[in-house]
Scaffold this motif. Structure first.
Motif, PDB file in Angstrom:
ATOM      1  N   TYR A 127      -9.971  -1.625  -3.070  1.00 47.19           N
ATOM      2  CA  TYR A 127      -8.804  -1.735  -3.940  1.00 47.19           C
ATOM      3  C   TYR A 127      -8.647  -3.115  -4.550  1.00 47.19           C
TER       4      TYR A 127
ATOM      5  N   GLY B 257      -5.016  -6.041  -3.161  1.00 41.82           N
ATOM      6  CA  GLY B 257      -5.544  -4.870  -2.493  1.00 41.82           C
ATOM      7  C   GLY B 257      -6.599  -5.315  -1.502  1.00 41.82           C
TER       8      GLY B 257
ATOM      9  N   HIS C 121       2.514   1.990  -3.379  1.00 44.83           N
ATOM     10  CA  HIS C 121       1.584   2.574  -4.347  1.00 44.83           C
ATOM     11  C   HIS C 121       1.401   4.062  -4.079  1.00 44.83           C
TER      12      HIS C 121
ATOM     13  N   ARG D  14     -10.427  -3.062  -7.874  1.00 49.78           N
ATOM     14  CA  ARG D  14      -9.669  -2.146  -8.726  1.00 49.78           C
ATOM     15  C   ARG D  14      -8.424  -2.817  -9.273  1.00 49.78           C
ATOM     16  N   ARG D  15      -7.695  -3.525  -8.417  1.00 46.42           N
ATOM     17  CA  ARG D  15      -6.509  -4.240  -8.888  1.00 46.42           C
ATOM     18  C   ARG D  15      -6.886  -5.307  -9.910  1.00 46.42           C
TER      19      ARG D  15
ATOM     20  N   VAL E  17       0.833  -1.209   0.000  1.00 49.83           N
ATOM     21  CA  VAL E  17       0.000   0.000   0.000  1.00 49.83           C
ATOM     22  C   VAL E  17       0.863   1.253   0.000  1.00 49.83           C
TER      23      VAL E  17
END
Length: 229
Positions: free
Chosen positions: A180, A176, A93, A183-184, A90
């Motif tokens: 997330y 994630g 990123h 999204r990943r 995290v």
């Protein structure tokens, strides 16, 4: 005033010893909503007046909420190693994708140090992938056997998380948590993500189980009898 300027004022007031400050999350992406806060990553040798080496906390400042993640350089390295072991970097990123508030050359060097690590993706062992397939096999059987509607939906959403994680790790993509994870998954393969999610979202749990079964097969198949954890 821009969010960079606002964040710089916040850092000057609350963490003047920060050498590096980076805005992450929706503020950096330009996708803020009415309830969005400002995620702020801070790194510096002189961040703290006491003996602590890291801090995560929420602060109200000039009408905004700042979610602060602050580390000494040594603590930042340590937390990154932990995150990498769990396949969820995290902080990296935030570091690499966020908007610079302060840092200059020091930030550029830190980003260069970690860029290849993030770009190479995670490396999950065969044993870990097999263990994840074992869990998915068990959840699939539970979903198909369950009759209580609440139990079935609880199992199904857990199964989505586990299947998504297996797909990502099998293709050397980072994981994630929460919002997330999808999204990943979409960043990796939007079509595969939609194929997995669509039957779940429309409540067709039998079709969802069939889709997970296909993805499990593509990742090596069921794991059950004889598996040693």
């Amino acid at each position: 005033m821009s969010y960079v300027d606002l964040s710089n004022r916040f850092v000057s007031d609350h963490f003047p010893g920060a050498a590096i400050a980076v805005i992450g999350g929706s503020t950096a992406r330009g996708t803020r909503t009415a309830t969005s806060d400002i995620d702020l990553l801070l790194v510096g040798e002189a961040l703290f007046a006491d003996e602590r080496s890291s801090l995560a906390g929420s602060y109200a400042f000039d009408g905004e909420i700042f979610e602060v993640f602050a580390y000494t350089p040594e603590a930042f390295d340590e937390w990154n190693r932990r995150d990498i072991e769990q396949h969820r970097p995290v902080l990296l990123h935030m570091l690499l994708e966020g908007a610079e508030v302060r840092g200059g050359r020091e930030l550029a060097e830190l980003r260069a140090h970690w860029r290849d690590v993030l770009g190479n993706g995670p490396s999950a062992s065969a044993q870990e992938l097999a263990a994840r397939r074992y869990v998915i096999t068990d959840l699939l059987d539970d979903l198909r056997d369950a009759s209580d509607p609440l139990e079935r939906h609880a199992i199904a959403f857990t199964l989505f998380e586990r299947a998504a994680e297996l797909l990502l790790l099998s293709n050397q993509r980072w994981l994630g948590t929460g919002k997330y994870l999808p999204r990943r998954l979409r960043e990796w393969d939007a079509a595969r993500a939609d194929a997995l999610a669509t039957p779940l979202l429309r409540g067709d749990l039998a079709a969802f189980a069939d889709r997970v079964d296909r993805e499990l097969h593509s990742a090596g198949g069921r794991v059950q009898a004889g598996f040693i954890r």
